[in-house]
Design an enzyme around this catalytic site. Structure first.
Site, PDB file in Angstrom:
ATOM      1  N   CYS A   1      -2.246  11.844  -7.088  1.00 13.19           N
ATOM      2  CA  CYS A   1      -1.876  10.583  -7.650  1.00 13.19           C
ATOM      3  C   CYS A   1      -3.214   9.958  -7.580  1.00 13.19           C
ATOM      4  O   CYS A   1      -3.384   9.016  -8.477  1.00 13.19           O
ATOM      5  CB  CYS A   1      -0.703  10.105  -7.276  1.00 13.19           C
ATOM      6  SG  CYS A   1       0.683  11.275  -7.656  1.00 13.19           S
TER       7      CYS A   1
ATOM      8  N   LYS B   1       1.991   9.463   5.936  1.00 12.17           N
ATOM      9  CA  LYS B   1       2.746   8.229   5.174  1.00 12.17           C
ATOM     10  C   LYS B   1       3.111   8.594   3.740  1.00 12.17           C
ATOM     11  O   LYS B   1       3.482   7.831   3.061  1.00 12.17           O
ATOM     12  CB  LYS B   1       1.700   7.100   4.976  1.00 12.17           C
ATOM     13  CG  LYS B   1       1.598   6.602   6.688  1.00 12.17           C
ATOM     14  CD  LYS B   1       0.751   5.131   6.168  1.00 12.17           C
ATOM     15  CE  LYS B   1      -0.663   5.396   6.145  1.00 12.17           C
ATOM     16  NZ  LYS B   1      -1.276   4.062   6.176  1.00 12.17           N
TER      17      LYS B   1
ATOM     18  N   LEU C   1       1.267   4.060  -7.430  1.00 10.18           N
ATOM     19  CA  LEU C   1       1.690   4.023  -5.849  1.00 10.18           C
ATOM     20  C   LEU C   1       1.111   5.387  -5.369  1.00 10.18           C
ATOM     21  O   LEU C   1       1.435   6.516  -5.964  1.00 10.18           O
ATOM     22  CB  LEU C   1       2.799   3.891  -5.807  1.00 10.18           C
ATOM     23  CG  LEU C   1       3.569   2.452  -6.056  1.00 10.18           C
ATOM     24  CD1 LEU C   1       4.898   2.243  -6.005  1.00 10.18           C
ATOM     25  CD2 LEU C   1       2.867   1.345  -5.470  1.00 10.18           C
TER      26      LEU C   1
ATOM     27  N   ASP D   1       5.838  18.416  -3.786  1.00  8.24           N
ATOM     28  CA  ASP D   1       4.867  19.400  -3.600  1.00  8.24           C
ATOM     29  C   ASP D   1       4.569  20.103  -2.486  1.00  8.24           C
ATOM     30  O   ASP D   1       3.792  20.763  -1.942  1.00  8.24           O
ATOM     31  CB  ASP D   1       3.612  19.129  -3.992  1.00  8.24           C
ATOM     32  CG  ASP D   1       3.089  17.823  -3.449  1.00  8.24           C
ATOM     33  OD1 ASP D   1       3.699  17.034  -3.039  1.00  8.24           O
ATOM     34  OD2 ASP D   1       1.699  17.822  -3.432  1.00  8.24           O
TER      35      ASP D   1
ATOM     36  N   LEU E   1       2.190   1.751  -0.057  1.00  2.00           N
ATOM     37  CA  LEU E   1       3.088   0.918   0.533  1.00  2.00           C
ATOM     38  C   LEU E   1       2.507   0.358   1.866  1.00  2.00           C
ATOM     39  O   LEU E   1       2.061   0.940   2.490  1.00  2.00           O
ATOM     40  CB  LEU E   1       4.377   1.536   0.611  1.00  2.00           C
ATOM     41  CG  LEU E   1       5.086   1.980  -0.506  1.00  2.00           C
ATOM     42  CD1 LEU E   1       6.372   3.007  -0.148  1.00  2.00           C
ATOM     43  CD2 LEU E   1       5.617   0.962  -1.304  1.00  2.00           C
TER      44      LEU E   1
HETATM   45  N1  SAH Z   1       1.020  15.114  -3.216  1.00  2.00           N
HETATM   46  C1  SAH Z   1       1.365  13.979  -3.830  1.00  2.00           C
HETATM   47  C2  SAH Z   1       2.369  13.040  -3.301  1.00  2.00           C
HETATM   48  C3  SAH Z   1       3.560  13.299  -3.631  1.00  2.00           C
HETATM   49  S1  SAH Z   1       4.803  12.092  -3.092  1.00  2.00           S
HETATM   50  C4  SAH Z   1       0.022  12.975  -3.793  1.00  2.00           C
HETATM   51  O1  SAH Z   1      -0.869  13.442  -2.889  1.00  2.00           O
HETATM   52  O2  SAH Z   1      -0.412  12.452  -4.727  1.00  2.00           O
HETATM   53  C5  SAH Z   1       5.554  11.362  -4.608  1.00  2.00           C
HETATM   54  C6  SAH Z   1       5.246  10.223  -5.030  1.00  2.00           C
HETATM   55  O3  SAH Z   1       5.450   8.950  -4.135  1.00  2.00           O
HETATM   56  C7  SAH Z   1       3.604   9.961  -4.925  1.00  2.00           C
HETATM   57  O4  SAH Z   1       3.137  10.440  -6.161  1.00  2.00           O
HETATM   58  C8  SAH Z   1       3.690   8.209  -4.800  1.00  2.00           C
HETATM   59  O5  SAH Z   1       3.606   7.637  -6.264  1.00  2.00           O
HETATM   60  C9  SAH Z   1       4.793   8.004  -3.849  1.00  2.00           C
HETATM   61  N2  SAH Z   1       4.413   7.712  -2.780  1.00  2.00           N
HETATM   62  C10 SAH Z   1       4.589   8.551  -1.439  1.00  2.00           C
HETATM   63  N3  SAH Z   1       4.347   7.765  -0.139  1.00  2.00           N
HETATM   64  C11 SAH Z   1       3.687   6.897  -0.753  1.00  2.00           C
HETATM   65  C12 SAH Z   1       3.211   5.592   0.072  1.00  2.00           C
HETATM   66  N4  SAH Z   1       3.105   5.794   1.382  1.00  2.00           N
HETATM   67  N5  SAH Z   1       2.854   4.689  -0.673  1.00  2.00           N
HETATM   68  C13 SAH Z   1       2.742   4.647  -1.897  1.00  2.00           C
HETATM   69  N6  SAH Z   1       3.275   5.521  -2.747  1.00  2.00           N
HETATM   70  C14 SAH Z   1       3.783   6.502  -2.269  1.00  2.00           C
END
Ligand code: SAH
Length: 308
Positions: A201, A227, A169, A193, A215
């Site tokens: 990710c 988001k 995700l 972070d 999502l």
């Molecule tokens: N800076 C990181 C985000 C960390 S938020 C990045 O850019 O990868 C923590 C976790 O929540 C993310 O790794 C992701 O798995 C999930 N997440 C946060 N917002 C999301 C979204 N809108 N849709 C899907 N997963 C989300």
């Protein structure tokens, strides 16, 4: 001793006038004192909290209110007994991107995930993949996670799940989640972070050649900010979705209202007359066609709808 000077002082010097101790900085000294004070007051605070809890329970009982699930019923709400077979994994392999404070925040978010899952009648199949030391160390310090009803793994998630099962995700994915499937494992990056590691990710999922998805927030809610949600919010949205099968409800139950601009689907309504202020300026109801909403979303990236 003048503690406002930038001089190096020793803890012993400061506390007992002993100059033989290793010197420590003014800030370290402040931190030590604060920690000592906190440790001294901890017991008393716990006692007061316990008394307050007892008092609240007694008051609620006197008013004939429901006291929430009992310990016994919580025991029955185990993952094993759950009708929900959706697997959600927190990937705790991002220690190097977090300082101690953020690792602590992540552990608190994990505790929150556990708590909401435990209280659900049909909990998610919750996995924690903790291959990194710092997060695990923190969890070890709080200790009680060892008794949690959670699938704990010391290995990286790539060794726990088949690549085809994984859906990472990430808000940066062009794919939008439409439903959850029991043969998939939905991965939430265990990362706090403050958006310093943008796209981390998504890059990781691409590198490992696994599926990824965001999502479907944009279809139901317009956020005031980006988001990117916190780990516990993402986890709870997935949980609420499995309870009702309704994304919109899930988002509105979990995302704080101050962060949202509500979108309502209503046919034959001109987009121009959509904005109407509610009691809070944070929520603006819009009567719009979903297509308008999609087009207006700040992301101009192409999105493919996926049933991941
Ligand atoms: N800076 C990181 C985000 C960390 S938020 C990045 O850019 O990868 C923590 C976790 O929540 C993310 O790794 C992701 O798995 C999930 N997440 C946060 N917002 C999301 C979204 N809108 N849709 C899907 N997963 C989300």
């Amino acid at each position: 001793m003048d503690c406002t000077s930038g001089e190096q002082v020793s803890e012993g010097q400061a506390e007992e006038g002993n100059s033989a101790e290793t010197p420590i900085s003014k800030n370290q000294l402040k931190r030590l004192r604060k920690q000592k004070k906190w440790l001294e007051s901890k017991g008393e605070k716990r006692k007061k909290e316990k008394e307050k809890r007892k008092r609240k329970i007694a008051e609620a009982r006197a008013r004939g209110e429901s006291l929430g699930p009992t310990r016994k019923s919580l025991k029955e709400n185990s993952m094993k007994n759950s009708a929900c077979k959706i697997r959600v994994v927190i990937d705790c392999s991002f220690d190097k991107y977090m300082n101690d404070k953020d690792t602590m925040k992540l552990v608190k978010q994990i505790q929150h995930c556990y708590s909401v899952n435990r209280r659900s009648a049909n909990p998610l199949q919750f996995y924690l993949c903790c291959s990194d030391g710092k997060t695990k160390e923190r969890l070890d310090r709080i200790g009680d996670y060892k008794n949690w009803d959670v699938n704990f793994r010391d290995d990286p998630l790539w060794d726990v799940f088949e690549r085809e099962e994984i859906v990472y995700l990430t808000s940066d994915s062009p794919n939008v989640l439409t439903e959850l499937q029991p043969d998939k494992a939905y991965i939430v990056g265990g990362l706090v972070d403050h958006n310093h590691e943008k796209g981390l990710c998504h890059r990781l999922a691409e590198e490992k050649s696994v599926s990824h998805a965001q999502l479907p927030i944009g279809d139901y809610v317009k956020l005031n900010s980006r988001k990117v949600l916190t780990v516990n919010h993402v986890f709870e949205i997935l949980l609420r979705y499995t309870e009702t099968g309704n994304w919109e409800n899930a988002f509105y139950q979990v995302i704080p209202q101050r962060k949202t601009v509500k979108l309502e689907v209503e046919k034959n309504t001109e987009p121009s007359d959509c904005i109407e202020s509610e009691e809070s300026e944070d929520i603006i109801k819009c009567d719009k066609n979903v297509q308008d909403i999609r087009e207006e979303n700040e992301d101009s990236k192409p999105k493919s709808e996926t049933t991941l």
